[in-house]
Design an enzyme around this catalytic site. Structure first.
Site, short mmCIF file in Angstrom:
data_model
loop_
_atom_site.label_atom_id
_atom_site.label_comp_id
_atom_site.label_asym_id
_atom_site.label_seq_id
_atom_site.Cartn_x
_atom_site.Cartn_y
_atom_site.Cartn_z
N THR A 146 -2.96 38.45 106.73
CA THR A 146 -3.91 39.14 107.60
C THR A 146 -4.47 38.18 108.65
O THR A 146 -4.60 36.98 108.40
CB THR A 146 -5.07 39.73 106.77
OG1 THR A 146 -6.01 40.32 107.66
CG2 THR A 146 -5.80 38.68 105.94
N SER A 188 -14.38 38.25 103.80
CA SER A 188 -14.62 39.13 102.64
C SER A 188 -13.82 38.57 101.47
O SER A 188 -12.93 37.74 101.65
CB SER A 188 -14.14 40.56 102.93
OG SER A 188 -12.72 40.61 102.93
N TYR A 190 -11.62 40.15 99.83
CA TYR A 190 -10.21 40.52 100.09
C TYR A 190 -9.55 39.50 101.01
O TYR A 190 -8.45 39.00 100.71
CB TYR A 190 -10.14 41.94 100.71
CG TYR A 190 -8.91 42.09 101.57
CD1 TYR A 190 -7.64 42.16 100.99
CD2 TYR A 190 -9.01 42.10 102.97
CE1 TYR A 190 -6.50 42.24 101.78
CE2 TYR A 190 -7.88 42.19 103.76
CZ TYR A 190 -6.62 42.26 103.16
OH TYR A 190 -5.51 42.32 103.94
N HIS A 191 -10.20 39.20 102.15
CA HIS A 191 -9.57 38.25 103.09
C HIS A 191 -9.42 36.87 102.44
O HIS A 191 -8.47 36.14 102.72
CB HIS A 191 -10.40 38.15 104.39
CG HIS A 191 -10.29 39.37 105.27
ND1 HIS A 191 -11.25 40.36 105.27
CD2 HIS A 191 -9.35 39.77 106.15
CE1 HIS A 191 -10.90 41.31 106.14
NE2 HIS A 191 -9.75 40.99 106.69
N LYS A 194 -6.16 36.45 100.63
CA LYS A 194 -5.01 36.18 101.52
C LYS A 194 -4.99 34.70 101.92
O LYS A 194 -3.93 34.12 102.13
CB LYS A 194 -5.09 37.05 102.78
CG LYS A 194 -4.99 38.53 102.51
CD LYS A 194 -3.57 38.96 102.19
CE LYS A 194 -3.49 40.46 102.02
NZ LYS A 194 -2.16 40.94 101.69
P1 NAD Z 1 -2.19 50.34 100.60
O1 NAD Z 1 -3.36 50.21 99.70
O2 NAD Z 1 -1.95 51.64 101.27
O3 NAD Z 1 -0.84 49.93 99.81
C1 NAD Z 1 -0.78 48.94 98.84
C2 NAD Z 1 0.17 49.42 97.74
O4 NAD Z 1 0.29 48.40 96.75
C3 NAD Z 1 -0.36 50.66 97.04
O5 NAD Z 1 0.64 51.67 96.99
C4 NAD Z 1 -0.75 50.17 95.64
O6 NAD Z 1 -0.60 51.17 94.65
C5 NAD Z 1 0.19 48.98 95.47
N1 NAD Z 1 -0.33 47.95 94.55
C6 NAD Z 1 -1.52 47.30 94.61
N2 NAD Z 1 -1.64 46.45 93.59
C7 NAD Z 1 -0.49 46.54 92.86
C8 NAD Z 1 -0.02 45.92 91.66
N3 NAD Z 1 -0.77 45.05 90.99
N4 NAD Z 1 1.21 46.25 91.22
C9 NAD Z 1 1.98 47.14 91.87
N5 NAD Z 1 1.58 47.79 92.99
C10 NAD Z 1 0.35 47.48 93.47
O7 NAD Z 1 -2.31 49.17 101.69
P2 NAD Z 1 -1.54 49.01 103.08
O8 NAD Z 1 -2.46 49.41 104.15
O9 NAD Z 1 -0.20 49.60 102.99
O10 NAD Z 1 -1.42 47.42 103.14
C11 NAD Z 1 -0.26 46.79 102.62
C12 NAD Z 1 -0.39 45.28 102.78
O11 NAD Z 1 -0.52 44.97 104.17
C13 NAD Z 1 -1.60 44.71 102.08
O12 NAD Z 1 -1.27 43.51 101.43
C14 NAD Z 1 -2.58 44.45 103.20
O13 NAD Z 1 -3.39 43.36 102.90
C15 NAD Z 1 -1.67 44.17 104.38
N6 NAD Z 1 -2.31 44.54 105.66
C16 NAD Z 1 -2.70 45.85 105.89
C17 NAD Z 1 -3.31 46.15 107.11
C18 NAD Z 1 -3.80 47.56 107.42
O14 NAD Z 1 -4.49 47.74 108.45
N7 NAD Z 1 -3.48 48.56 106.59
C19 NAD Z 1 -3.51 45.16 108.06
C20 NAD Z 1 -3.12 43.85 107.78
C21 NAD Z 1 -2.51 43.55 106.57
N1 USQ Z 2 -15.91 48.89 112.10
C1 USQ Z 2 -16.80 49.66 112.84
N2 USQ Z 2 -16.93 50.97 112.48
C2 USQ Z 2 -16.21 51.54 111.48
C3 USQ Z 2 -15.30 50.75 110.76
C4 USQ Z 2 -15.19 49.41 111.10
O1 USQ Z 2 -17.46 49.20 113.77
O2 USQ Z 2 -16.39 52.74 111.23
C5 USQ Z 2 -15.76 47.46 112.47
C6 USQ Z 2 -15.95 46.51 111.29
O3 USQ Z 2 -17.32 46.16 111.13
C7 USQ Z 2 -15.07 45.33 111.73
C8 USQ Z 2 -13.94 45.98 112.50
O4 USQ Z 2 -14.41 47.28 112.87
O5 USQ Z 2 -15.77 44.50 112.62
C9 USQ Z 2 -12.63 46.12 111.73
O6 USQ Z 2 -12.87 46.81 110.52
P1 USQ Z 2 -11.66 47.56 109.76
O7 USQ Z 2 -12.22 48.25 108.57
O8 USQ Z 2 -10.88 48.36 110.74
O9 USQ Z 2 -10.70 46.34 109.36
P2 USQ Z 2 -10.82 45.20 108.24
O10 USQ Z 2 -11.91 45.42 107.30
O11 USQ Z 2 -10.78 43.89 108.97
O12 USQ Z 2 -9.48 45.36 107.42
C10 USQ Z 2 -8.29 45.95 107.92
C11 USQ Z 2 -7.39 46.26 106.73
C12 USQ Z 2 -7.02 44.95 106.04
C13 USQ Z 2 -6.39 44.01 107.04
C14 USQ Z 2 -7.30 43.78 108.24
C15 USQ Z 2 -6.58 43.04 109.36
O13 USQ Z 2 -8.05 47.13 105.81
O14 USQ Z 2 -6.11 45.21 104.99
O15 USQ Z 2 -6.11 42.77 106.45
O16 USQ Z 2 -7.65 45.06 108.81
S1 USQ Z 2 -7.65 41.97 110.24
O17 USQ Z 2 -8.89 42.70 110.56
O18 USQ Z 2 -6.98 41.58 111.47
O19 USQ Z 2 -7.95 40.84 109.39
#
Ligand code: NAD
Ligand code: USQ
Length: 397
Positions: A146, A188, A190-191, A194
């Site tokens: 991320t 966070s 979560y972050h 990563k």
């Molecule tokens: P998501 O929650 O929709 O998908 C994650 C999938 O992984 C789910 O289907 C869940 O059931 C599965 N999973 C989680 N833990 C598991 C485990 N222990 N064993 C087997 N399966 C498991 O999330 P997403 O939005 O598809 O994101 C996928 C990846 O991409 C994540 O690692 C996330 O950090 C990364 N990512 C997502 C975004 C975004 O905006 N969605 C942005 C940047 C990075």
């Molecule tokens: N935000 C608002 N209003 C909302 C929701 C969010 O102002 O209703 C703001 C948040 O405070 C933040 C920004 O928008 O400043 C982004 O929030 P987000 O929820 O869209 O994204 P984030 O929490 O950073 O997480 C998402 C994905 C995560 C991925 C990350 C990429 O859930 O899996 O890793 O985006 S990144 O942000 O580039 O690290």
């Protein structure tokens, strides 16, 4: 035919990636424990789009594409033997690892969620690396990282792709050039997982010469891809709740149902974005350009552009007439930041990124219009607060 295992292949990014690879000549297997579907139940939230069961999804794909995708129900964090045996029997050339708890707000809600996020993400990643090492297989690992590992403030610097070239001065003016991992500044739990994954990758790339690519992805927006459009049972998930809904999809959804756009704080936060169609293209490009054995971890920034949150809200408001509400920011994050990010590697590999575009906004809004009877207003507010001093992001009037 190359074989790819997709860990987390039932999720928002993993499902369309599985279909894209299957459509393009790869033999695909999915590993997923369906934990996201269980978290939906826990939160009382559901994808706005009605997602079919994994069985129906795979059957629909076989119907439209004539391709079979294998499915393994395995918890990669807690069932090491199951994961290792699945890799052993499927014999993938590459594994794409999406299987982590990915919502920053969910990871910050309480001690239980913090512990679950760390346990799930770190153990899952480590189990994958150990399994490949134990099996002695030369498998390319492509992991979804991320942008948040860097923090979001380059203070004028363009954030490079993973590594920072530095020169350290010794006491007698001698200089030591080094290439180091860009210092992490996760915002966070979560972050933070990563950021920790990065060290696991660094170790296994050096010690076991595993071939690893880590993709630092921005916020993904949009819903459908070329393949998920082919049948209603292939539809991708669309999250809009306060935990899993990401900012642009939330704003598009809010505009369509007449909810005010919930800008946190001043909306001065600048973030990187990418459309879901580009996510799947990038994963394929990464699979097709692996590192060699013994190389350091390849790190690419998987982003299309950067945008300020209040500008996103303004664009959508001008397009739809939606009202903007500046709500309390539930997160501990910089109120204003600038962000410049290099995406040179994917551009050099041929990616022409999709930029924010009215036509694509309209497509997302159409999806929302189609399913808006499933909308649940109770889950929209962002209630997870980062510290005792933060307040939920609730619209007050
Ligand atoms: P998501 O929650 O929709 O998908 C994650 C999938 O992984 C789910 O289907 C869940 O059931 C599965 N999973 C989680 N833990 C598991 C485990 N222990 N064993 C087997 N399966 C498991 O999330 P997403 O939005 O598809 O994101 C996928 C990846 O991409 C994540 O690692 C996330 O950090 C990364 N990512 C997502 C975004 C975004 O905006 N969605 C942005 C940047 C990075
Ligand atoms: N935000 C608002 N209003 C909302 C929701 C969010 O102002 O209703 C703001 C948040 O405070 C933040 C920004 O928008 O400043 C982004 O929030 P987000 O929820 O869209 O994204 P984030 O929490 O950073 O997480 C998402 C994905 C995560 C991925 C990350 C990429 O859930 O899996 O890793 O985006 S990144 O942000 O580039 O690290």
């Amino acid at each position: 035919m190359k074989s790819v295992l997709i860990l987390g292949g039932d999720g928002f990014c993993g499902w369309p990636t599985s279909l894209h690879l299957s459509a393009n000549g790869y033999r695909v297997g999915i590993i997923d424990n369906l934990s996201r579907r269980h978290i939906d139940d826990e939160l009382g939230a559901a994808s706005l789009t009605p997602i079919a069961s994994i069985g129906q999804r795979l059957q629909a794909w076989h119907g439209v594409a004539g391709q079979t995708i294998d499915y393994f129900h395995i918890d990669i964090a807690n069932d090491y033997a199951g994961l290792r045996d699945a890799i052993d029997s499927f014999k993938p050339d590459a594994v794409v690892h999406f299987a982590e708890q990915r919502a920053a707000p969910y990871s910050m809600t309480n001690a239980t969620h913090k512990r679950y996020t760390v346990d799930n993400n770190i153990r899952g990643t480590h189990n994958l690396l150990v399994a490949i090492s134990e099996l002695g297989r030369d498998i390319h690992v492509v992991h979804l990282g991320t942008m948040g590992v860097y923090g979001y403030d380059g203070s004028g610097l363009e954030i490079p792709e993973g590594y920072l070239d530095v020169v350290v001065k010794g006491p007698n003016e001698e200089v030591y050039p080094r290439s180091i991992l860009f210092p992490t500044a996760p915002g966070s739990v979560y972050h933070m997982t990563k950021s920790m994954d990065q060290l696991l990758f660094q170790f296994y790339a050096r010690n076991d010469e595993l071939r690893i690519t880590d993709l630092h992805q921005g916020i993904v927006w949009g819903t459908q891809t070329e393949e998920t459009r082919l049948h209603d049972d292939l539809i991708n998930r669309f999250d809009y709740d306060g935990d899993y809904g990401t900012v642009l999809n939330r704003f598009l959804m809010q505009a369509a149902v007449g909810h005010a756009l919930t800008v946190h704080g001043t909306g001065g936060q600048t973030r990187a974005l990418i459309n879901i169609q580009d996510t799947v293209r990038c994963i394929r490009l990464a699979i097709e350009h692996p590192p060699q054995r013994g190389d350091r971890v390849k790190i690419f920034n998987q982003v299309a552009e950067t945008q300020r949150v209040r500008d996103l809200a303004k664009t959508i408001s001008e397009m739809t007439g939606a009202r903007i509400a500046y709500v309390d920011n539930p997160r501990k994050e910089a109120a204003e930041n600038d962000l410049r990010v290099s995406n040179a590697t994917f551009r050099a590999l041929g990616l022409k990124p999709i930029l924010l575009d009215q036509q694509l906004f309209n497509e997302t809004i159409e999806i929302v219009e189609r399913f808006k009877d499933r909308y649940n207003p109770a889950v929209v507010a962002a209630r997870s607060v980062w510290t005792r001093d933060n307040k939920p992001g609730v619209v007050k009037d």
